[in-house]
Scaffold this motif. Structure first.
Motif, PDB file in Angstrom:
ATOM      1  N   ALA A   1      33.667  76.396  43.638  1.00  0.00           N
ATOM      2  CA  ALA A   1      34.962  77.045  43.484  1.00  0.00           C
ATOM      3  C   ALA A   1      36.079  76.235  44.120  1.00  0.00           C
ATOM      4  O   ALA A   1      37.252  76.447  43.841  1.00  0.00           O
ATOM      5  N   ALA A   2      35.713  75.286  44.990  1.00  0.00           N
ATOM      6  CA  ALA A   2      36.723  74.471  45.674  1.00  0.00           C
ATOM      7  C   ALA A   2      36.599  73.009  45.267  1.00  0.00           C
ATOM      8  O   ALA A   2      36.916  72.108  46.030  1.00  0.00           O
ATOM      9  N   SER A   3      36.110  72.789  44.052  1.00  0.00           N
ATOM     10  CA  SER A   3      35.902  71.427  43.571  1.00  0.00           C
ATOM     11  C   SER A   3      37.191  70.626  43.616  1.00  0.00           C
ATOM     12  O   SER A   3      38.253  71.103  43.258  1.00  0.00           O
ATOM     13  N   GLY A   4      37.078  69.377  44.064  1.00  0.00           N
ATOM     14  CA  GLY A   4      38.244  68.502  44.109  1.00  0.00           C
ATOM     15  C   GLY A   4      38.119  67.485  45.220  1.00  0.00           C
ATOM     16  O   GLY A   4      37.229  67.567  46.070  1.00  0.00           O
ATOM     17  N   GLY A   5      39.011  66.522  45.203  1.00  0.00           N
ATOM     18  CA  GLY A   5      39.016  65.490  46.224  1.00  0.00           C
ATOM     19  C   GLY A   5      39.950  65.844  47.364  1.00  0.00           C
ATOM     20  O   GLY A   5      40.553  66.913  47.396  1.00  0.00           O
ATOM     21  N   SER A   6      40.096  64.910  48.281  1.00  0.00           N
ATOM     22  CA  SER A   6      40.974  65.133  49.428  1.00  0.00           C
ATOM     23  C   SER A   6      42.433  64.891  49.073  1.00  0.00           C
ATOM     24  O   SER A   6      43.332  65.301  49.801  1.00  0.00           O
ATOM     25  N   ASN A   7      42.662  64.201  47.937  1.00  0.00           N
ATOM     26  CA  ASN A   7      44.012  63.833  47.490  1.00  0.00           C
ATOM     27  C   ASN A   7      44.707  62.881  48.457  1.00  0.00           C
ATOM     28  O   ASN A   7      45.931  62.810  48.482  1.00  0.00           O
ATOM     29  N   LEU A   8      43.920  62.155  49.252  1.00  0.00           N
ATOM     30  CA  LEU A   8      44.476  61.144  50.139  1.00  0.00           C
ATOM     31  C   LEU A   8      44.395  59.794  49.446  1.00  0.00           C
ATOM     32  O   LEU A   8      43.360  59.428  48.909  1.00  0.00           O
ATOM     33  N   GLY A   9      45.494  59.057  49.455  1.00  0.00           N
ATOM     34  CA  GLY A   9      45.562  57.772  48.759  1.00  0.00           C
ATOM     35  C   GLY A   9      45.035  56.618  49.582  1.00  0.00           C
ATOM     36  O   GLY A   9      44.732  56.762  50.775  1.00  0.00           O
TER      37      GLY A   9
ATOM     38  N   ASN B   1      46.438  54.189  50.946  1.00  0.00           N
ATOM     39  CA  ASN B   1      47.266  53.795  52.090  1.00  0.00           C
ATOM     40  C   ASN B   1      47.273  54.847  53.189  1.00  0.00           C
ATOM     41  O   ASN B   1      47.996  54.706  54.179  1.00  0.00           O
ATOM     42  N   SER B   2      46.480  55.889  53.038  1.00  0.00           N
ATOM     43  CA  SER B   2      46.449  56.975  54.015  1.00  0.00           C
ATOM     44  C   SER B   2      45.665  56.563  55.257  1.00  0.00           C
ATOM     45  O   SER B   2      44.489  56.209  55.175  1.00  0.00           O
ATOM     46  N   THR B   3      46.312  56.648  56.406  1.00  0.00           N
ATOM     47  CA  THR B   3      45.603  56.342  57.658  1.00  0.00           C
ATOM     48  C   THR B   3      44.564  57.425  57.960  1.00  0.00           C
ATOM     49  O   THR B   3      43.529  57.149  58.556  1.00  0.00           O
ATOM     50  N   GLU B   4      44.865  58.663  57.533  1.00  0.00           N
ATOM     51  CA  GLU B   4      43.899  59.749  57.729  1.00  0.00           C
ATOM     52  C   GLU B   4      42.608  59.465  56.974  1.00  0.00           C
ATOM     53  O   GLU B   4      41.506  59.655  57.502  1.00  0.00           O
ATOM     54  N   LEU B   5      42.743  58.985  55.721  1.00  0.00           N
ATOM     55  CA  LEU B   5      41.564  58.648  54.932  1.00  0.00           C
ATOM     56  C   LEU B   5      40.806  57.485  55.569  1.00  0.00           C
ATOM     57  O   LEU B   5      39.581  57.518  55.677  1.00  0.00           O
ATOM     58  N   ALA B   6      41.535  56.470  55.998  1.00  0.00           N
ATOM     59  CA  ALA B   6      40.894  55.304  56.633  1.00  0.00           C
ATOM     60  C   ALA B   6      40.146  55.721  57.892  1.00  0.00           C
ATOM     61  O   ALA B   6      39.014  55.264  58.140  1.00  0.00           O
ATOM     62  N   ASP B   7      40.750  56.600  58.686  1.00  0.00           N
ATOM     63  CA  ASP B   7      40.098  57.070  59.913  1.00  0.00           C
ATOM     64  C   ASP B   7      38.859  57.899  59.599  1.00  0.00           C
ATOM     65  O   ASP B   7      37.827  57.780  60.268  1.00  0.00           O
ATOM     66  N   THR B   8      38.950  58.740  58.564  1.00  0.00           N
ATOM     67  CA  THR B   8      37.811  59.568  58.164  1.00  0.00           C
ATOM     68  C   THR B   8      36.644  58.704  57.703  1.00  0.00           C
ATOM     69  O   THR B   8      35.487  58.946  58.069  1.00  0.00           O
ATOM     70  N   ILE B   9      36.955  57.679  56.905  1.00  0.00           N
ATOM     71  CA  ILE B   9      35.908  56.780  56.416  1.00  0.00           C
ATOM     72  C   ILE B   9      35.257  56.029  57.565  1.00  0.00           C
ATOM     73  O   ILE B   9      34.030  55.892  57.628  1.00  0.00           O
ATOM     74  N   ALA B  10      36.072  55.552  58.499  1.00  0.00           N
ATOM     75  CA  ALA B  10      35.522  54.830  59.652  1.00  0.00           C
ATOM     76  C   ALA B  10      34.627  55.740  60.490  1.00  0.00           C
ATOM     77  O   ALA B  10      33.551  55.321  60.945  1.00  0.00           O
ATOM     78  N   GLU B  11      35.051  56.977  60.668  1.00  0.00           N
ATOM     79  CA  GLU B  11      34.249  57.939  61.441  1.00  0.00           C
ATOM     80  C   GLU B  11      32.936  58.236  60.719  1.00  0.00           C
ATOM     81  O   GLU B  11      31.871  58.265  61.345  1.00  0.00           O
ATOM     82  N   ARG B  12      33.022  58.444  59.410  1.00  0.00           N
ATOM     83  CA  ARG B  12      31.798  58.702  58.639  1.00  0.00           C
ATOM     84  C   ARG B  12      30.861  57.508  58.693  1.00  0.00           C
ATOM     85  O   ARG B  12      29.640  57.679  58.804  1.00  0.00           O
ATOM     86  N   ARG B  13      31.407  56.292  58.596  1.00  0.00           N
ATOM     87  CA  ARG B  13      30.567  55.092  58.615  1.00  0.00           C
ATOM     88  C   ARG B  13      29.785  55.009  59.935  1.00  0.00           C
ATOM     89  O   ARG B  13      28.584  54.708  59.955  1.00  0.00           O
ATOM     90  N   THR B  14      30.475  55.297  61.023  1.00  0.00           N
ATOM     91  CA  THR B  14      29.806  55.265  62.328  1.00  0.00           C
ATOM     92  C   THR B  14      28.707  56.319  62.403  1.00  0.00           C
ATOM     93  O   THR B  14      27.592  56.051  62.879  1.00  0.00           O
TER      94      THR B  14
ATOM     95  N   ALA C   1      34.750  66.872  49.858  1.00  0.00           N
ATOM     96  CA  ALA C   1      36.009  67.387  50.409  1.00  0.00           C
ATOM     97  C   ALA C   1      36.011  68.909  50.433  1.00  0.00           C
ATOM     98  O   ALA C   1      36.732  69.520  51.224  1.00  0.00           O
ATOM     99  N   GLY C   2      35.196  69.534  49.583  1.00  0.00           N
ATOM    100  CA  GLY C   2      35.140  70.994  49.518  1.00  0.00           C
ATOM    101  C   GLY C   2      33.817  71.572  49.964  1.00  0.00           C
ATOM    102  O   GLY C   2      33.470  72.691  49.590  1.00  0.00           O
TER     103      GLY C   2
END
Length: 200
Positions: free
Chosen positions: A90-98, A100-113, A84-85
């Motif tokens: 210096a920018a360590s951390g996650g995306s903070n998306l849960g 149920n986040s459609t943004e996270l689901a879309d990102t994962i689907a895009e990465r999988r492809t 995510a960083g």
């Protein structure tokens, strides 16, 4: 309360703050750093990893991207988990998306492809760690399953056999701690250094 007594209490409080600051902010860190340098100097200096010519190429504790100048993954190297960083300590951390986040689901689907296309495998074969960032965004390891889908791509890019690359993956794979704790993992930096040193 008489004024002199208040003054004495204030002076005592200031002395306590100064003493605590010196002891805990200066003496203790220096003492711990000195002990660490004696007991485990490599770890105290950041667990730095060097290449065969002695150049520092990273840390065994921090993940990094293996990308070209345009930010695209290099086909001749194994790729780390997403970050995510952008693997910036210096920018360590996650995306903070849960979950149920459609943004996270879309990102994962895009990465999988993208991962499936880059490695020439079906999307169903792409493991979770290939499409999800770790909590810190700096995880230096990947799963053996993620390494396995990258073997043929790396072998083709380097003009070597998949068996030679798979053997290096086996060498870079660590088992469970004490045989039962955690999951097997592959150190990506160690593996990529071995590729350069042994297979060119």
């Amino acid at each position: 309360m008489p004024a002199p007594r208040q003054g004495r209490q204030l002076l005592a409080a200031v002395r306590a703050v100064v003493l605590a600051t010196v002891a805990l902010g200066l003496v203790y860190p220096l003492l711990m750093t000195g002990i660490a340098q004696v007991i485990a100097p490599s770890k105290a200096d950041g667990s730095l990893v060097t290449s065969a010519d002695g150049t520092v190429v990273g840390s065994s504790l921090l993940g990094q991207g293996f990308l070209d100048g345009s930010g695209d993954p290099l086909p001749e190297y194994f790729q780390s988990r997403p970050s995510a960083g952008d693997w910036d300590g210096a920018a360590s951390g996650g995306s903070n998306l849960g979950p149920n986040s459609t943004e996270l689901a879309d990102t994962i689907a895009e990465r999988r492809t993208e991962v499936a296309a880059f490695n020439g495998v079906p999307e169903a074969d792409v493991p979770a760690d290939a499409v999800t960032a770790s909590a810190s965004g700096l995880d230096p390891d990947i799963s053996p399953e993620y390494a396995a889908i990258q073997v043929q791509r790396v072998a083709t890019a380097r003009g070597v056999s998949a068996d030679e690359v798979a053997a290096l993956v086996d060498t870079a794979t660590a088992g469970r701690d004490l045989g039962v704790i955690g999951a097997p993992s592959v150190d990506v930096l160690e593996l990529n250094l071995a590729l350069d040193e042994q297979l060119g």
